[in-house]
Design a protein around this motif. Structure first.
Motif, PDB file in Angstrom:
ATOM      1  N   TRP A  98     -11.992   3.945  -8.705  1.00  0.00           N
ATOM      2  CA  TRP A  98     -12.941   2.828  -8.734  1.00  0.00           C
ATOM      3  C   TRP A  98     -12.757   2.006 -10.009  1.00  0.00           C
ATOM      4  O   TRP A  98     -12.703   0.770  -9.976  1.00  0.00           O
ATOM      5  CB  TRP A  98     -14.359   3.397  -8.637  1.00  0.00           C
ATOM      6  CG  TRP A  98     -15.475   2.442  -8.824  1.00  0.00           C
ATOM      7  CD1 TRP A  98     -16.022   1.603  -7.895  1.00  0.00           C
ATOM      8  CD2 TRP A  98     -16.239   2.240 -10.029  1.00  0.00           C
ATOM      9  NE1 TRP A  98     -17.069   0.898  -8.442  1.00  0.00           N
ATOM     10  CE2 TRP A  98     -17.218   1.272  -9.748  1.00  0.00           C
ATOM     11  CE3 TRP A  98     -16.183   2.796 -11.308  1.00  0.00           C
ATOM     12  CZ2 TRP A  98     -18.132   0.849 -10.709  1.00  0.00           C
ATOM     13  CZ3 TRP A  98     -17.091   2.365 -12.259  1.00  0.00           C
ATOM     14  CH2 TRP A  98     -18.053   1.394 -11.943  1.00  0.00           C
ATOM     15  N   GLN A 109      -9.538   0.014 -10.012  1.00  0.00           N
ATOM     16  CA  GLN A 109      -9.658  -1.138  -9.113  1.00  0.00           C
ATOM     17  C   GLN A 109     -10.456  -2.259  -9.770  1.00  0.00           C
ATOM     18  O   GLN A 109     -10.097  -3.426  -9.674  1.00  0.00           O
ATOM     19  CB  GLN A 109     -10.297  -0.716  -7.784  1.00  0.00           C
ATOM     20  CG  GLN A 109     -10.304  -1.792  -6.732  1.00  0.00           C
ATOM     21  CD  GLN A 109      -8.915  -2.234  -6.321  1.00  0.00           C
ATOM     22  OE1 GLN A 109      -8.023  -1.423  -6.127  1.00  0.00           O
ATOM     23  NE2 GLN A 109      -8.703  -3.533  -6.200  1.00  0.00           N
ATOM     24  N   ARG A 110     -11.528  -1.903 -10.468  1.00  0.00           N
ATOM     25  CA  ARG A 110     -12.350  -2.922 -11.149  1.00  0.00           C
ATOM     26  C   ARG A 110     -11.577  -3.611 -12.266  1.00  0.00           C
ATOM     27  O   ARG A 110     -11.663  -4.829 -12.427  1.00  0.00           O
ATOM     28  CB  ARG A 110     -13.628  -2.285 -11.684  1.00  0.00           C
ATOM     29  CG  ARG A 110     -14.599  -1.912 -10.554  1.00  0.00           C
ATOM     30  CD  ARG A 110     -15.898  -1.446 -11.112  1.00  0.00           C
ATOM     31  NE  ARG A 110     -16.519  -2.550 -11.848  1.00  0.00           N
ATOM     32  CZ  ARG A 110     -17.771  -2.940 -11.714  1.00  0.00           C
ATOM     33  NH1 ARG A 110     -18.550  -2.334 -10.854  1.00  0.00           N
ATOM     34  NH2 ARG A 110     -18.264  -3.920 -12.425  1.00  0.00           N
ATOM     35  N   LEU A 145      -8.289  -3.866 -12.423  1.00  0.00           N
ATOM     36  CA  LEU A 145      -7.260  -4.659 -11.744  1.00  0.00           C
ATOM     37  C   LEU A 145      -7.822  -5.997 -11.278  1.00  0.00           C
ATOM     38  O   LEU A 145      -7.233  -7.051 -11.538  1.00  0.00           O
ATOM     39  CB  LEU A 145      -6.684  -3.887 -10.560  1.00  0.00           C
ATOM     40  CG  LEU A 145      -5.696  -4.659  -9.675  1.00  0.00           C
ATOM     41  CD1 LEU A 145      -4.430  -5.008 -10.444  1.00  0.00           C
ATOM     42  CD2 LEU A 145      -5.368  -3.845  -8.423  1.00  0.00           C
ATOM     43  N   GLU A 146      -8.950  -5.967 -10.609  1.00  0.00           N
ATOM     44  CA  GLU A 146      -9.547  -7.201 -10.091  1.00  0.00           C
ATOM     45  C   GLU A 146      -9.887  -8.171 -11.224  1.00  0.00           C
ATOM     46  O   GLU A 146      -9.692  -9.379 -11.096  1.00  0.00           O
ATOM     47  CB  GLU A 146     -10.787  -6.875  -9.256  1.00  0.00           C
ATOM     48  CG  GLU A 146     -10.442  -6.197  -7.943  1.00  0.00           C
ATOM     49  CD  GLU A 146     -11.644  -5.592  -7.228  1.00  0.00           C
ATOM     50  OE1 GLU A 146     -12.791  -5.715  -7.732  1.00  0.00           O
ATOM     51  OE2 GLU A 146     -11.435  -4.964  -6.179  1.00  0.00           O
ATOM     52  N   THR A 147     -10.373  -7.642 -12.327  1.00  0.00           N
ATOM     53  CA  THR A 147     -10.690  -8.495 -13.470  1.00  0.00           C
ATOM     54  C   THR A 147      -9.418  -9.118 -14.042  1.00  0.00           C
ATOM     55  O   THR A 147      -9.374 -10.326 -14.292  1.00  0.00           O
ATOM     56  CB  THR A 147     -11.429  -7.691 -14.556  1.00  0.00           C
ATOM     57  OG1 THR A 147     -12.669  -7.232 -14.009  1.00  0.00           O
ATOM     58  CG2 THR A 147     -11.685  -8.536 -15.793  1.00  0.00           C
ATOM     59  N   GLN A 200      -6.614  -9.647 -12.554  1.00  0.00           N
ATOM     60  CA  GLN A 200      -6.066 -10.600 -11.587  1.00  0.00           C
ATOM     61  C   GLN A 200      -6.800 -11.938 -11.654  1.00  0.00           C
ATOM     62  O   GLN A 200      -6.220 -12.976 -11.366  1.00  0.00           O
ATOM     63  CB  GLN A 200      -6.146 -10.041 -10.167  1.00  0.00           C
ATOM     64  CG  GLN A 200      -5.162  -8.940  -9.894  1.00  0.00           C
ATOM     65  CD  GLN A 200      -5.378  -8.255  -8.546  1.00  0.00           C
ATOM     66  OE1 GLN A 200      -6.517  -8.089  -8.095  1.00  0.00           O
ATOM     67  NE2 GLN A 200      -4.288  -7.854  -7.914  1.00  0.00           N
ATOM     68  N   SER A 201      -8.080 -11.922 -12.043  1.00  0.00           N
ATOM     69  CA  SER A 201      -8.881 -13.148 -12.058  1.00  0.00           C
ATOM     70  C   SER A 201      -8.757 -13.940 -13.349  1.00  0.00           C
ATOM     71  O   SER A 201      -9.190 -15.091 -13.412  1.00  0.00           O
ATOM     72  CB  SER A 201     -10.353 -12.810 -11.818  1.00  0.00           C
ATOM     73  OG  SER A 201     -10.904 -12.155 -12.954  1.00  0.00           O
ATOM     74  N   GLU A 235       1.196  -7.669 -10.324  1.00  0.00           N
ATOM     75  CA  GLU A 235       1.514  -7.308  -8.935  1.00  0.00           C
ATOM     76  C   GLU A 235       2.009  -5.866  -8.858  1.00  0.00           C
ATOM     77  O   GLU A 235       1.659  -5.131  -7.931  1.00  0.00           O
ATOM     78  CB  GLU A 235       2.546  -8.271  -8.339  1.00  0.00           C
ATOM     79  CG  GLU A 235       2.037  -9.686  -8.111  1.00  0.00           C
ATOM     80  CD  GLU A 235       2.031 -10.538  -9.365  1.00  0.00           C
ATOM     81  OE1 GLU A 235       2.750 -10.204 -10.350  1.00  0.00           O
ATOM     82  OE2 GLU A 235       1.284 -11.536  -9.385  1.00  0.00           O
ATOM     83  N   ALA A 283      -0.941  -3.609  -9.303  1.00  0.00           N
ATOM     84  CA  ALA A 283      -1.707  -3.493  -8.054  1.00  0.00           C
ATOM     85  C   ALA A 283      -1.069  -2.455  -7.134  1.00  0.00           C
ATOM     86  O   ALA A 283      -1.774  -1.641  -6.517  1.00  0.00           O
ATOM     87  CB  ALA A 283      -1.798  -4.847  -7.358  1.00  0.00           C
ATOM     88  N   VAL A 316     -15.528  -5.060 -18.426  1.00  0.00           N
ATOM     89  CA  VAL A 316     -15.750  -4.535 -17.080  1.00  0.00           C
ATOM     90  C   VAL A 316     -16.618  -3.285 -17.194  1.00  0.00           C
ATOM     91  O   VAL A 316     -16.278  -2.355 -17.935  1.00  0.00           O
ATOM     92  CB  VAL A 316     -14.400  -4.178 -16.407  1.00  0.00           C
ATOM     93  CG1 VAL A 316     -14.616  -3.732 -14.975  1.00  0.00           C
ATOM     94  CG2 VAL A 316     -13.431  -5.343 -16.480  1.00  0.00           C
TER      95      VAL A 316
END
Length: 149
Positions: A13, A16-17, A19-21, A23-24, A67, A70, A140
């Motif tokens: 979890w 993933q959090r 990673l998403e941050t 990526q943004s 990438e 991810a 995060v």
């Protein structure tokens, strides 16, 4: 085993959090990417060792792009989930012999390795959050208690 399972649900979890941050964020911080790459590459190395395979030639401090990160997040999650699913309580005391990147041999229990991997990632995710804050971004929230809520 329940505690270890929960630790790895949290690890996945949290990865993933992060990673998403990352990526943004348009303005990429090289040190943040290097730390996140390190977390994921270290997880891969330990998975390899837990499987009884040679990890001595795998990179541990190579910066990879987001990438690839991810892809590693997904691969590591699948590999760790499979490993933990097939693990019994008696397997936790099994000793794993491995050679580190400097050629030195060690033996540690499965339980100690699994605990190390979870704590290692949390340590470096904290470093990532510190750097995000210093770059003007909101850290995060990867606290365990937030995860279990």
């Amino acid at each position: 085993m329940k505690t270890i399972q929960k630790m790895y649900e949290h690890l996945n979890w949290a990865n993933q959090r992060i990673l998403e941050t990352l990526q943004s964020i348009e303005d990429k911080n090289q040190e943040v990417n290097r730390l996140f790459s390190h977390i994921l590459l270290a997880e891969k190395i330990w998975i390899t060792r837990l499987r009884g395979l040679d990890s001595s030639r795998l990179p541990i401090w190579s910066e990879v792009d987001i990438e690839v990160c991810a892809e590693l997040v997904m691969q590591n999650k699948e590999s760790l989930t499979t490993f933990l699913t097939n693990l019994s309580n008696t397997d936790l005391d099994k000793l794993i012999t491995y050679t580190n990147s400097k050629g030195k041999e060690f033996k540690n229990s499965v339980q100690d390795i699994l605990t190390h991997v979870a704590l290692h990632g949390q340590y470096h995710r904290g470093q990532i959050n510190s750097r995000l804050r210093s770059d003007g971004f909101e850290p995060v929230n990867i606290d365990f208690i937030t995860f279990v809520r």
